[in-house]
Design a protein around this motif. Structure first.
Motif, PDB file in Angstrom:
ATOM      1  N   LEU A  81       0.856  -1.179   0.000  1.00 19.69           N
ATOM      2  CA  LEU A  81       0.000   0.000   0.000  1.00 19.69           C
ATOM      3  C   LEU A  81       0.895   1.233   0.000  1.00 19.69           C
ATOM      4  O   LEU A  81       1.614   1.495   0.964  1.00 19.69           O
ATOM      5  CB  LEU A  81      -0.887   0.016   1.237  1.00 19.69           C
ATOM      6  N   MET A  82       0.866   1.974  -1.097  1.00 21.33           N
ATOM      7  CA  MET A  82       1.719   3.151  -1.219  1.00 21.33           C
ATOM      8  C   MET A  82       0.913   4.423  -1.112  1.00 21.33           C
ATOM      9  O   MET A  82      -0.205   4.517  -1.649  1.00 21.33           O
ATOM     10  CB  MET A  82       2.464   3.136  -2.561  1.00 21.33           C
ATOM     11  N   HIS A  83       1.460   5.415  -0.431  1.00 23.46           N
ATOM     12  CA  HIS A  83       0.792   6.706  -0.351  1.00 23.46           C
ATOM     13  C   HIS A  83       1.028   7.497  -1.635  1.00 23.46           C
ATOM     14  O   HIS A  83       2.132   7.519  -2.183  1.00 23.46           O
ATOM     15  CB  HIS A  83       1.315   7.543   0.812  1.00 23.46           C
ATOM     16  N   SER A  84      -0.016   8.128  -2.116  1.00 24.64           N
ATOM     17  CA  SER A  84       0.111   9.080  -3.223  1.00 24.64           C
ATOM     18  C   SER A  84      -0.940  10.155  -3.032  1.00 24.64           C
ATOM     19  O   SER A  84      -1.969   9.935  -2.389  1.00 24.64           O
ATOM     20  CB  SER A  84      -0.076   8.388  -4.579  1.00 24.64           C
ATOM     21  N   GLN A  85      -0.671  11.324  -3.588  1.00 24.43           N
ATOM     22  CA  GLN A  85      -1.641  12.420  -3.527  1.00 24.43           C
ATOM     23  C   GLN A  85      -1.995  12.820  -4.945  1.00 24.43           C
ATOM     24  O   GLN A  85      -1.139  13.246  -5.714  1.00 24.43           O
ATOM     25  CB  GLN A  85      -1.053  13.621  -2.770  1.00 24.43           C
ATOM     26  N   GLY A  86      -3.269  12.612  -5.323  1.00 21.96           N
ATOM     27  CA  GLY A  86      -3.687  12.932  -6.670  1.00 21.96           C
ATOM     28  C   GLY A  86      -3.361  11.825  -7.652  1.00 21.96           C
ATOM     29  O   GLY A  86      -2.849  10.766  -7.293  1.00 21.96           O
ATOM     30  N   LEU A  87      -3.671  12.060  -8.923  1.00 23.46           N
ATOM     31  CA  LEU A  87      -3.396  11.119  -9.998  1.00 23.46           C
ATOM     32  C   LEU A  87      -2.100  11.511 -10.706  1.00 23.46           C
ATOM     33  O   LEU A  87      -1.675  12.664 -10.636  1.00 23.46           O
ATOM     34  CB  LEU A  87      -4.562  11.107 -10.988  1.00 23.46           C
ATOM     35  N   PRO A  88      -1.463  10.564 -11.405  1.00 24.42           N
ATOM     36  CA  PRO A  88      -0.166  10.860 -12.027  1.00 24.42           C
ATOM     37  C   PRO A  88      -0.155  12.097 -12.912  1.00 24.42           C
ATOM     38  O   PRO A  88       0.846  12.831 -12.926  1.00 24.42           O
ATOM     39  CB  PRO A  88       0.117   9.588 -12.833  1.00 24.42           C
ATOM     40  N   ASP A  89      -1.241  12.351 -13.634  1.00 22.05           N
ATOM     41  CA  ASP A  89      -1.210  13.481 -14.566  1.00 22.05           C
ATOM     42  C   ASP A  89      -1.269  14.834 -13.860  1.00 22.05           C
ATOM     43  O   ASP A  89      -0.954  15.865 -14.457  1.00 22.05           O
ATOM     44  CB  ASP A  89      -2.328  13.361 -15.605  1.00 22.05           C
ATOM     45  N   THR A  90      -1.659  14.842 -12.579  1.00 23.45           N
ATOM     46  CA  THR A  90      -1.776  16.124 -11.869  1.00 23.45           C
ATOM     47  C   THR A  90      -1.080  16.146 -10.508  1.00 23.45           C
ATOM     48  O   THR A  90      -1.085  17.178  -9.843  1.00 23.45           O
ATOM     49  CB  THR A  90      -3.268  16.472 -11.649  1.00 23.45           C
ATOM     50  N   MET A  91      -0.486  15.041 -10.087  1.00 22.17           N
ATOM     51  CA  MET A  91      -0.048  14.933  -8.692  1.00 22.17           C
ATOM     52  C   MET A  91       1.077  15.900  -8.317  1.00 22.17           C
ATOM     53  O   MET A  91       1.280  16.178  -7.135  1.00 22.17           O
ATOM     54  CB  MET A  91       0.386  13.496  -8.382  1.00 22.17           C
ATOM     55  N   GLN A  92       1.814  16.416  -9.293  1.00 19.74           N
ATOM     56  CA  GLN A  92       2.881  17.353  -8.966  1.00 19.74           C
ATOM     57  C   GLN A  92       2.444  18.811  -9.126  1.00 19.74           C
ATOM     58  O   GLN A  92       3.270  19.711  -9.065  1.00 19.74           O
ATOM     59  CB  GLN A  92       4.113  17.074  -9.826  1.00 19.74           C
ATOM     60  N   ASP A  93       1.129  19.030  -9.290  1.00 18.47           N
ATOM     61  CA  ASP A  93       0.603  20.390  -9.375  1.00 18.47           C
ATOM     62  C   ASP A  93       0.384  20.926  -7.965  1.00 18.47           C
ATOM     63  O   ASP A  93      -0.697  20.790  -7.378  1.00 18.47           O
ATOM     64  CB  ASP A  93      -0.712  20.424 -10.157  1.00 18.47           C
ATOM     65  N   ASN A  94       1.432  21.485  -7.388  1.00 18.96           N
ATOM     66  CA  ASN A  94       1.379  22.107  -6.067  1.00 18.96           C
ATOM     67  C   ASN A  94       0.893  21.162  -4.969  1.00 18.96           C
ATOM     68  O   ASN A  94      -0.104  21.437  -4.294  1.00 18.96           O
ATOM     69  CB  ASN A  94       0.474  23.358  -6.108  1.00 18.96           C
ATOM     70  N   PRO A  95       1.559  20.030  -4.734  1.00 15.61           N
ATOM     71  CA  PRO A  95       1.159  19.145  -3.636  1.00 15.61           C
ATOM     72  C   PRO A  95       1.293  19.852  -2.294  1.00 15.61           C
ATOM     73  O   PRO A  95       2.238  20.621  -2.077  1.00 15.61           O
ATOM     74  CB  PRO A  95       2.145  17.981  -3.753  1.00 15.61           C
ATOM     75  N   ASP A  96       0.338  19.598  -1.395  1.00 16.14           N
ATOM     76  CA  ASP A  96       0.292  20.343  -0.141  1.00 16.14           C
ATOM     77  C   ASP A  96      -0.099  19.410   1.006  1.00 16.14           C
ATOM     78  O   ASP A  96      -0.960  18.534   0.844  1.00 16.14           O
ATOM     79  CB  ASP A  96      -0.721  21.489  -0.251  1.00 16.14           C
ATOM     80  N   ALA A 120      -0.454  19.332   5.602  1.00 20.12           N
ATOM     81  CA  ALA A 120      -0.319  20.002   6.890  1.00 20.12           C
ATOM     82  C   ALA A 120       1.044  19.656   7.482  1.00 20.12           C
ATOM     83  O   ALA A 120       1.788  20.522   7.935  1.00 20.12           O
ATOM     84  CB  ALA A 120      -1.450  19.584   7.833  1.00 20.12           C
ATOM     85  N   ASP A 121       1.383  18.390   7.486  1.00 21.30           N
ATOM     86  CA  ASP A 121       2.705  17.874   7.838  1.00 21.30           C
ATOM     87  C   ASP A 121       2.856  16.561   7.106  1.00 21.30           C
ATOM     88  O   ASP A 121       2.157  15.589   7.402  1.00 21.30           O
ATOM     89  CB  ASP A 121       2.848  17.664   9.344  1.00 21.30           C
ATOM     90  N   VAL A 122       3.756  16.507   6.126  1.00 22.34           N
ATOM     91  CA  VAL A 122       3.812  15.368   5.219  1.00 22.34           C
ATOM     92  C   VAL A 122       4.090  14.056   5.953  1.00 22.34           C
ATOM     93  O   VAL A 122       3.497  13.023   5.621  1.00 22.34           O
ATOM     94  CB  VAL A 122       4.841  15.605   4.098  1.00 22.34           C
ATOM     95  N   VAL A 123       4.955  14.059   6.953  1.00 21.09           N
ATOM     96  CA  VAL A 123       5.301  12.821   7.645  1.00 21.09           C
ATOM     97  C   VAL A 123       4.079  12.235   8.351  1.00 21.09           C
ATOM     98  O   VAL A 123       3.780  11.045   8.229  1.00 21.09           O
ATOM     99  CB  VAL A 123       6.451  13.057   8.647  1.00 21.09           C
ATOM    100  N   PHE A 124       3.345  13.080   9.073  1.00 19.92           N
ATOM    101  CA  PHE A 124       2.186  12.606   9.809  1.00 19.92           C
ATOM    102  C   PHE A 124       0.990  12.340   8.889  1.00 19.92           C
ATOM    103  O   PHE A 124       0.227  11.398   9.099  1.00 19.92           O
ATOM    104  CB  PHE A 124       1.793  13.609  10.893  1.00 19.92           C
ATOM    105  N   ASP A 125       0.822  13.184   7.857  1.00 22.10           N
ATOM    106  CA  ASP A 125      -0.287  12.972   6.921  1.00 22.10           C
ATOM    107  C   ASP A 125      -0.140  11.634   6.198  1.00 22.10           C
ATOM    108  O   ASP A 125      -1.124  10.907   6.012  1.00 22.10           O
ATOM    109  CB  ASP A 125      -0.352  14.111   5.903  1.00 22.10           C
ATOM    110  N   VAL A 126       1.068  11.313   5.769  1.00 21.54           N
ATOM    111  CA  VAL A 126       1.309  10.032   5.098  1.00 21.54           C
ATOM    112  C   VAL A 126       1.078   8.884   6.077  1.00 21.54           C
ATOM    113  O   VAL A 126       0.477   7.864   5.724  1.00 21.54           O
ATOM    114  CB  VAL A 126       2.733   9.990   4.513  1.00 21.54           C
ATOM    115  N   PHE A 127       1.542   9.026   7.307  1.00 25.54           N
ATOM    116  CA  PHE A 127       1.331   7.994   8.325  1.00 25.54           C
ATOM    117  C   PHE A 127      -0.161   7.729   8.499  1.00 25.54           C
ATOM    118  O   PHE A 127      -0.617   6.568   8.482  1.00 25.54           O
ATOM    119  CB  PHE A 127       1.946   8.439   9.659  1.00 25.54           C
ATOM    120  N   ASP A 128      -0.952   8.785   8.679  1.00 26.44           N
ATOM    121  CA  ASP A 128      -2.387   8.617   8.921  1.00 26.44           C
ATOM    122  C   ASP A 128      -3.089   7.987   7.719  1.00 26.44           C
ATOM    123  O   ASP A 128      -3.996   7.165   7.875  1.00 26.44           O
ATOM    124  CB  ASP A 128      -3.029   9.969   9.247  1.00 26.44           C
TER     125      ASP A 128
END
Length: 335
Positions: free
Chosen positions: A193-208, A210-218
């Protein structure tokens, strides 16, 4: 609260084995929360549950014990992967590459859809046609190395498992196609199970975050619960913080630096940073295929943080570096 063990290679009397490692231990840990730097405590002062999560032996994956880091070799049969797209033009070439990789890799990860930043979705039919024949041909060639199917789609995963794959590697952590959970549960096979934010075609459009370490953990904790509710045994779950998938350079650095916090999930950690853009940005290397040095540096750091699986392009070179790291730290010989 989040528990971040502080890895060390010395086994003091009260130190815990880090995730069942044969060479890494933790005598102290940071007790962390959002907005706080964390308090360092002795592991003996943690609760029994906290100690168990960070120390227990991780389950065997595809017949592989995880007391030393395992190498997952990347075998892309895509025309547009960010680093090696289009380098394999036929099933025969894929089998030849797999034969070489199997000499050093513990797992071969086969993908038929690029999920690099900006990539567009591939049809289920095309993805199956790219991957299933290759997996079947690898097995027909007598190669017994465990195979992982790198896919977000249930039907692709099922076809790959039927062709001879052993596990599923889902960059969306079952969010893109929730039916993939049922495939993994029915097959009783490992799934990453891998964390990702958004889809590949848009995921690098200003990723944001609150705190990446804790957000990914949750996020990973939530998807672990989803997987278990779908009937996937906990022993079949692997976690991956998703380096480069909807993250800035600073997000990636934070995740790699604090990788040990994910031991608090109580599951194996997979680190896939090989040749990625942040390595090129820091090193000044635009050509992804020329990022070997940086990729090995990150892989060795990940191993020292207790990552159990390293997903890499340069299998032979990474194995050589890892062998030396383990030997220098008195671990069992890697091979």
């Amino acid at each position: 609260m989040y528990i971040q063990p502080i890895p060390q290679t010395t086994a003091y009397e009260d130190a815990l084995r880090l995730g069942g490692s044969s060479w890494l231990f933790a005598e102290t840990a940071l007790v962390r929360d959002r907005g706080e730097s964390g308090e360092e405590v002795l592991v003996e002062d943690l609760t029994a549950d906290q100690q168990t999560r960070i120390s227990r032996q991780r389950a065997t994956i595809c017949g592989l014990t995880l007391d030393v880091p395992r190498i997952m070799g990347i075998l892309n049969v895509t025309p547009d992967s960010f680093s090696d797209g289009g380098t394999i033009a036929s099933v025969a070439e894929a089998v030849d590459r797999a034969k070489i990789m199997a000499q050093d890799a513990d797992i071969i990860d086969i993908g038929g859809e690029s999920t690099r930043p900006g990539a567009t979705e591939v049809s289920i039919k095309d993805e199956i046609n790219r991957t299933a024949p290759v997996i079947r041909a690898i097995r027909d060639a007598g190669i017994t190395t465990p195979i992982s199917i790198d896919t977000r789609k249930a039907l692709v995963a099922r076809a790959a498992l039927e062709a001879g794959a052993n596990m599923v590697n889902d960059v969306s952590a079952m969010r893109f196609d929730p039916e993939i959970a049922g495939v993994a549960a029915d097959a009783d096979c490992p799934i990453c199970l891998m964390h990702s934010q958004g889809l590949p075609d848009t995921m690098q459009d200003n990723p944001d975050y609150a705190d990446v370490v804790f957000d990914v953990f949750d996020h990973l904790a939530a998807q672990i619960a989803v997987a278990e509710a779908a009937g996937i045994r906990r022993e079949n779950l692997i976690t991956d913080p998703g380096i480069g998938f909807g993250k800035t350079l600073q997000h990636n650095l934070s995740l790699v630096r604090d990788l040990a916090i994910y031991h608090d999930l109580g599951l194996p950690i997979l680190l896939g940073a090989s040749r990625k853009r942040f390595i090129g940005t820091i090193s000044g290397e635009d050509d992804a295929a020329q990022r070997l040095g940086g990729s090995i540096a990150v892989a060795l750091h990940g191993a020292a943080q207790g990552a159990q699986i390293l997903r890499v392009h340069d299998v032979k070179q990474t194995k050589q570096a890892l062998s030396l790291q383990l030997a220098l730290n008195g671990a069992v010989h890697y091979g």
